[in-house]
Design a protein around this motif. Structure first.
Motif, PDB file in Angstrom:
ATOM      1  N   THR B  69      44.474 -29.577   5.565  1.00  0.00           N
ATOM      2  CA  THR B  69      43.268 -29.443   6.387  1.00  0.00           C
ATOM      3  C   THR B  69      43.416 -30.213   7.687  1.00  0.00           C
ATOM      4  O   THR B  69      43.097 -29.715   8.767  1.00  0.00           O
ATOM      5  CB  THR B  69      42.037 -29.932   5.626  1.00  0.00           C
ATOM      6  OG1 THR B  69      41.925 -29.203   4.405  1.00  0.00           O
ATOM      7  CG2 THR B  69      40.774 -29.756   6.454  1.00  0.00           C
ATOM      8  N   ALA B  70      43.917 -31.430   7.564  1.00  0.00           N
ATOM      9  CA  ALA B  70      44.091 -32.281   8.740  1.00  0.00           C
ATOM     10  C   ALA B  70      45.430 -32.030   9.428  1.00  0.00           C
ATOM     11  O   ALA B  70      45.677 -32.578  10.500  1.00  0.00           O
ATOM     12  CB  ALA B  70      43.978 -33.744   8.334  1.00  0.00           C
ATOM     13  N   LYS B  71      46.296 -31.266   8.800  1.00  0.00           N
ATOM     14  CA  LYS B  71      47.629 -30.966   9.324  1.00  0.00           C
ATOM     15  C   LYS B  71      48.425 -32.235   9.563  1.00  0.00           C
ATOM     16  O   LYS B  71      48.973 -32.451  10.655  1.00  0.00           O
ATOM     17  CB  LYS B  71      47.530 -30.102  10.595  1.00  0.00           C
ATOM     18  CG  LYS B  71      47.116 -28.664  10.284  1.00  0.00           C
ATOM     19  CD  LYS B  71      47.259 -27.740  11.474  1.00  0.00           C
ATOM     20  CE  LYS B  71      46.023 -27.805  12.327  1.00  0.00           C
ATOM     21  NZ  LYS B  71      45.976 -26.817  13.409  1.00  0.00           N
ATOM     22  N   HIS B  72      48.463 -33.073   8.541  1.00  0.00           N
ATOM     23  CA  HIS B  72      49.348 -34.216   8.631  1.00  0.00           C
ATOM     24  C   HIS B  72      49.998 -34.504   7.288  1.00  0.00           C
ATOM     25  O   HIS B  72      49.488 -34.134   6.221  1.00  0.00           O
ATOM     26  CB  HIS B  72      48.668 -35.441   9.246  1.00  0.00           C
ATOM     27  CG  HIS B  72      47.589 -36.057   8.429  1.00  0.00           C
ATOM     28  ND1 HIS B  72      47.798 -36.749   7.251  1.00  0.00           N
ATOM     29  CD2 HIS B  72      46.258 -36.129   8.647  1.00  0.00           C
ATOM     30  CE1 HIS B  72      46.656 -37.187   6.777  1.00  0.00           C
ATOM     31  NE2 HIS B  72      45.707 -36.830   7.597  1.00  0.00           N
ATOM     32  N   PHE B  73      51.163 -35.106   7.348  1.00  0.00           N
ATOM     33  CA  PHE B  73      51.911 -35.471   6.152  1.00  0.00           C
ATOM     34  C   PHE B  73      52.595 -36.815   6.383  1.00  0.00           C
ATOM     35  O   PHE B  73      52.844 -37.201   7.529  1.00  0.00           O
ATOM     36  CB  PHE B  73      52.906 -34.373   5.751  1.00  0.00           C
ATOM     37  CG  PHE B  73      53.896 -33.964   6.800  1.00  0.00           C
ATOM     38  CD1 PHE B  73      53.502 -33.254   7.937  1.00  0.00           C
ATOM     39  CD2 PHE B  73      55.251 -34.246   6.656  1.00  0.00           C
ATOM     40  CE1 PHE B  73      54.417 -32.847   8.884  1.00  0.00           C
ATOM     41  CE2 PHE B  73      56.177 -33.842   7.597  1.00  0.00           C
ATOM     42  CZ  PHE B  73      55.758 -33.157   8.718  1.00  0.00           C
ATOM     43  N   SER B  74      52.797 -37.522   5.288  1.00  0.00           N
ATOM     44  CA  SER B  74      53.296 -38.888   5.391  1.00  0.00           C
ATOM     45  C   SER B  74      54.413 -39.149   4.400  1.00  0.00           C
ATOM     46  O   SER B  74      54.443 -38.565   3.309  1.00  0.00           O
ATOM     47  CB  SER B  74      52.158 -39.889   5.122  1.00  0.00           C
ATOM     48  OG  SER B  74      51.100 -39.715   6.034  1.00  0.00           O
ATOM     49  N   LEU B  75      55.302 -40.042   4.791  1.00  0.00           N
ATOM     50  CA  LEU B  75      56.390 -40.506   3.934  1.00  0.00           C
ATOM     51  C   LEU B  75      56.079 -41.940   3.522  1.00  0.00           C
ATOM     52  O   LEU B  75      55.748 -42.774   4.365  1.00  0.00           O
ATOM     53  CB  LEU B  75      57.724 -40.457   4.676  1.00  0.00           C
ATOM     54  CG  LEU B  75      58.936 -41.008   3.923  1.00  0.00           C
ATOM     55  CD1 LEU B  75      59.323 -40.056   2.794  1.00  0.00           C
ATOM     56  CD2 LEU B  75      60.119 -41.212   4.865  1.00  0.00           C
ATOM     57  N   HIS B  76      56.193 -42.200   2.233  1.00  0.00           N
ATOM     58  CA  HIS B  76      55.935 -43.536   1.708  1.00  0.00           C
ATOM     59  C   HIS B  76      57.200 -44.016   0.997  1.00  0.00           C
ATOM     60  O   HIS B  76      57.704 -43.325   0.096  1.00  0.00           O
ATOM     61  CB  HIS B  76      54.784 -43.507   0.699  1.00  0.00           C
ATOM     62  CG  HIS B  76      53.514 -42.940   1.244  1.00  0.00           C
ATOM     63  ND1 HIS B  76      52.403 -43.711   1.548  1.00  0.00           N
ATOM     64  CD2 HIS B  76      53.162 -41.666   1.553  1.00  0.00           C
ATOM     65  CE1 HIS B  76      51.436 -42.935   2.015  1.00  0.00           C
ATOM     66  NE2 HIS B  76      51.865 -41.698   2.025  1.00  0.00           N
ATOM     67  N   ILE B  77      57.688 -45.176   1.403  1.00  0.00           N
ATOM     68  CA  ILE B  77      58.838 -45.782   0.738  1.00  0.00           C
ATOM     69  C   ILE B  77      58.361 -47.100   0.153  1.00  0.00           C
ATOM     70  O   ILE B  77      57.870 -47.979   0.880  1.00  0.00           O
ATOM     71  CB  ILE B  77      60.011 -46.032   1.705  1.00  0.00           C
ATOM     72  CG1 ILE B  77      60.398 -44.741   2.425  1.00  0.00           C
ATOM     73  CG2 ILE B  77      61.216 -46.606   0.949  1.00  0.00           C
ATOM     74  CD1 ILE B  77      61.470 -44.938   3.499  1.00  0.00           C
ATOM     75  N   THR B  78      58.476 -47.245  -1.136  1.00  0.00           N
ATOM     76  CA  THR B  78      58.075 -48.494  -1.783  1.00  0.00           C
ATOM     77  C   THR B  78      59.305 -49.341  -2.089  1.00  0.00           C
ATOM     78  O   THR B  78      60.437 -48.846  -2.128  1.00  0.00           O
ATOM     79  CB  THR B  78      57.310 -48.219  -3.084  1.00  0.00           C
ATOM     80  OG1 THR B  78      58.161 -47.461  -3.961  1.00  0.00           O
ATOM     81  CG2 THR B  78      56.041 -47.427  -2.812  1.00  0.00           C
ATOM     82  N   GLU B  79      59.053 -50.637  -2.294  1.00  0.00           N
ATOM     83  CA  GLU B  79      60.128 -51.587  -2.646  1.00  0.00           C
ATOM     84  C   GLU B  79      61.341 -51.397  -1.736  1.00  0.00           C
ATOM     85  O   GLU B  79      62.470 -51.185  -2.209  1.00  0.00           O
ATOM     86  CB  GLU B  79      60.517 -51.408  -4.109  1.00  0.00           C
ATOM     87  CG  GLU B  79      59.355 -51.640  -5.077  1.00  0.00           C
ATOM     88  CD  GLU B  79      59.725 -51.276  -6.517  1.00  0.00           C
ATOM     89  OE1 GLU B  79      58.820 -50.876  -7.265  1.00  0.00           O
ATOM     90  OE2 GLU B  79      60.917 -51.368  -6.873  1.00  0.00           O
ATOM     91  N   THR B  80      61.110 -51.471  -0.450  1.00  0.00           N
ATOM     92  CA  THR B  80      62.179 -51.198   0.505  1.00  0.00           C
ATOM     93  C   THR B  80      63.369 -52.125   0.318  1.00  0.00           C
ATOM     94  O   THR B  80      63.226 -53.297  -0.072  1.00  0.00           O
ATOM     95  CB  THR B  80      61.671 -51.299   1.948  1.00  0.00           C
ATOM     96  OG1 THR B  80      61.051 -52.578   2.127  1.00  0.00           O
ATOM     97  CG2 THR B  80      60.693 -50.189   2.253  1.00  0.00           C
ATOM     98  N   GLN B  81      64.549 -51.566   0.616  1.00  0.00           N
ATOM     99  CA  GLN B  81      65.809 -52.294   0.499  1.00  0.00           C
ATOM    100  C   GLN B  81      66.540 -52.209   1.835  1.00  0.00           C
ATOM    101  O   GLN B  81      66.297 -51.287   2.621  1.00  0.00           O
ATOM    102  CB  GLN B  81      66.647 -51.678  -0.621  1.00  0.00           C
ATOM    103  CG  GLN B  81      65.945 -51.702  -1.975  1.00  0.00           C
ATOM    104  CD  GLN B  81      66.622 -50.816  -3.007  1.00  0.00           C
ATOM    105  OE1 GLN B  81      67.667 -50.212  -2.744  1.00  0.00           O
ATOM    106  NE2 GLN B  81      66.043 -50.739  -4.191  1.00  0.00           N
ATOM    107  N   PRO B  82      67.443 -53.129   2.123  1.00  0.00           N
ATOM    108  CA  PRO B  82      68.167 -53.094   3.405  1.00  0.00           C
ATOM    109  C   PRO B  82      68.847 -51.751   3.662  1.00  0.00           C
ATOM    110  O   PRO B  82      68.904 -51.301   4.809  1.00  0.00           O
ATOM    111  CB  PRO B  82      69.177 -54.228   3.254  1.00  0.00           C
ATOM    112  CG  PRO B  82      68.508 -55.192   2.332  1.00  0.00           C
ATOM    113  CD  PRO B  82      67.752 -54.352   1.354  1.00  0.00           C
ATOM    114  N   GLU B  83      69.312 -51.099   2.611  1.00  0.00           N
ATOM    115  CA  GLU B  83      69.986 -49.806   2.800  1.00  0.00           C
ATOM    116  C   GLU B  83      69.031 -48.675   3.176  1.00  0.00           C
ATOM    117  O   GLU B  83      69.472 -47.570   3.503  1.00  0.00           O
ATOM    118  CB  GLU B  83      70.788 -49.412   1.552  1.00  0.00           C
ATOM    119  CG  GLU B  83      70.020 -49.503   0.264  1.00  0.00           C
ATOM    120  CD  GLU B  83      70.222 -50.836  -0.444  1.00  0.00           C
ATOM    121  OE1 GLU B  83      70.282 -51.887   0.243  1.00  0.00           O
ATOM    122  OE2 GLU B  83      70.292 -50.823  -1.683  1.00  0.00           O
ATOM    123  N   ASP B  84      67.734 -48.967   3.154  1.00  0.00           N
ATOM    124  CA  ASP B  84      66.764 -47.978   3.639  1.00  0.00           C
ATOM    125  C   ASP B  84      66.694 -47.978   5.167  1.00  0.00           C
ATOM    126  O   ASP B  84      66.087 -47.080   5.769  1.00  0.00           O
ATOM    127  CB  ASP B  84      65.361 -48.268   3.087  1.00  0.00           C
ATOM    128  CG  ASP B  84      65.264 -48.092   1.582  1.00  0.00           C
ATOM    129  OD1 ASP B  84      64.481 -48.818   0.947  1.00  0.00           O
ATOM    130  OD2 ASP B  84      66.000 -47.230   1.036  1.00  0.00           O
TER     131      ASP B  84
END
Lengths: 115, 114
Positions: B69-84
């Motif tokens: 409806t809002a025409k948006h999408f998101s990426l969520h990364i949890t517990e980030t690591q240096p290799e991210d």
């Protein structure tokens, strides 16, 4: 599976010469291949869409006579940069996909430097 | 044609924290939204994707949400690591049914610090 290779990985050429970049799908037959250009710290810009056995479709602003694309088989597409100039220096990336498939599989890219 | 906007352009988080990257698209006909991770000097790698008939998708530490409806999408990364640490691109596909033509966002440079 779904591995795409590019050759060469980097190339340096003199201004006015032509250079050819190959894109191969190694373990699948790609009905469509895409060519992108990426300048430093920028996004990927689609240059053209290439379907096997037919002429490539170029995006607006991309000169088809300068960036020659050949898609002779289901596993190979080539991009030839003709009469290269320093402003053509960029990272060129290809991707491959299947008809009726959403996914695109990207190659590792080719760094072109024109001196 | 399709236009995809992406925010933020840079994001720095501490290891273990979460990172969120947001994208908006303009064409309501788009129905495929992949996310790519690009490391320096390499081609983009697909990390997760979502289609318009789904609102959320998760794969281990990575999740994507879609609001049609809002025409948006998101990426969520949890517990980030240096290799991210890398540049992340969102994209939208405007033509389903054929090998899809992707429109990319402008990219987010994620840095995960120790």
């Amino acid at each position: 599976g779904a591995v795409v290779s590019q050759h060469p990985s980097r190339v340096i050429c003199k201004s006015g010469t032509s250079v050819k970049i190959e894109c191969r799908s190694l373990d699948f037959q790609a009905t469509t291949m895409f060519w992108y250009r990426q300048f430093p710290k920028q996004s990927l810009m689609l240059m053209a869409t290439s379907n096997e056995g037919s002429k490539a479709t170029y995006e607006q602003g991309v000169e088809k006579d300068k960036f020659l694309i050949n898609h002779a088989s289901l596993t190979l597409s080539t991009l030839t940069v003709t009469s290269a100039h320093p402003e053509d220096s960029s990272f060129y990336i290809c991707s491959a996909g299947l008809a009726d498939s959403y996914e695109q599989y990207f190659g590792p890219g080719t760094r072109l430097t024109v001196t | 044609g399709e236009n995809v906007e992406q925010h933020p352009s840079t994001l720095s988080v501490q290891e273990g924290d979460s990172a969120v990257i947001k994208c908006t698209y303009s064409d309501s006909a788009s129905n495929y939204f992949p996310w790519y991770k690009q490391e320096l000097g390499k081609g983009p790698q697909l990390i997760i994707d979502i289609r318009s008939n789904v609102g959320e998708k998760k794969d281990q530490r990575i999740a994507v949400t879609l609001n049609k409806t809002a025409k948006h999408f998101s990426l969520h990364i949890t517990e980030t690591q240096p290799e991210d640490s890398a540049v992340y691109f969102c994209a939208a596909s405007i033509r389903p049914g054929t090998a899809s033509k992707l429109t990319f966002g402008t990219g987010t440079r994620l840095q995960v610090t120790l």
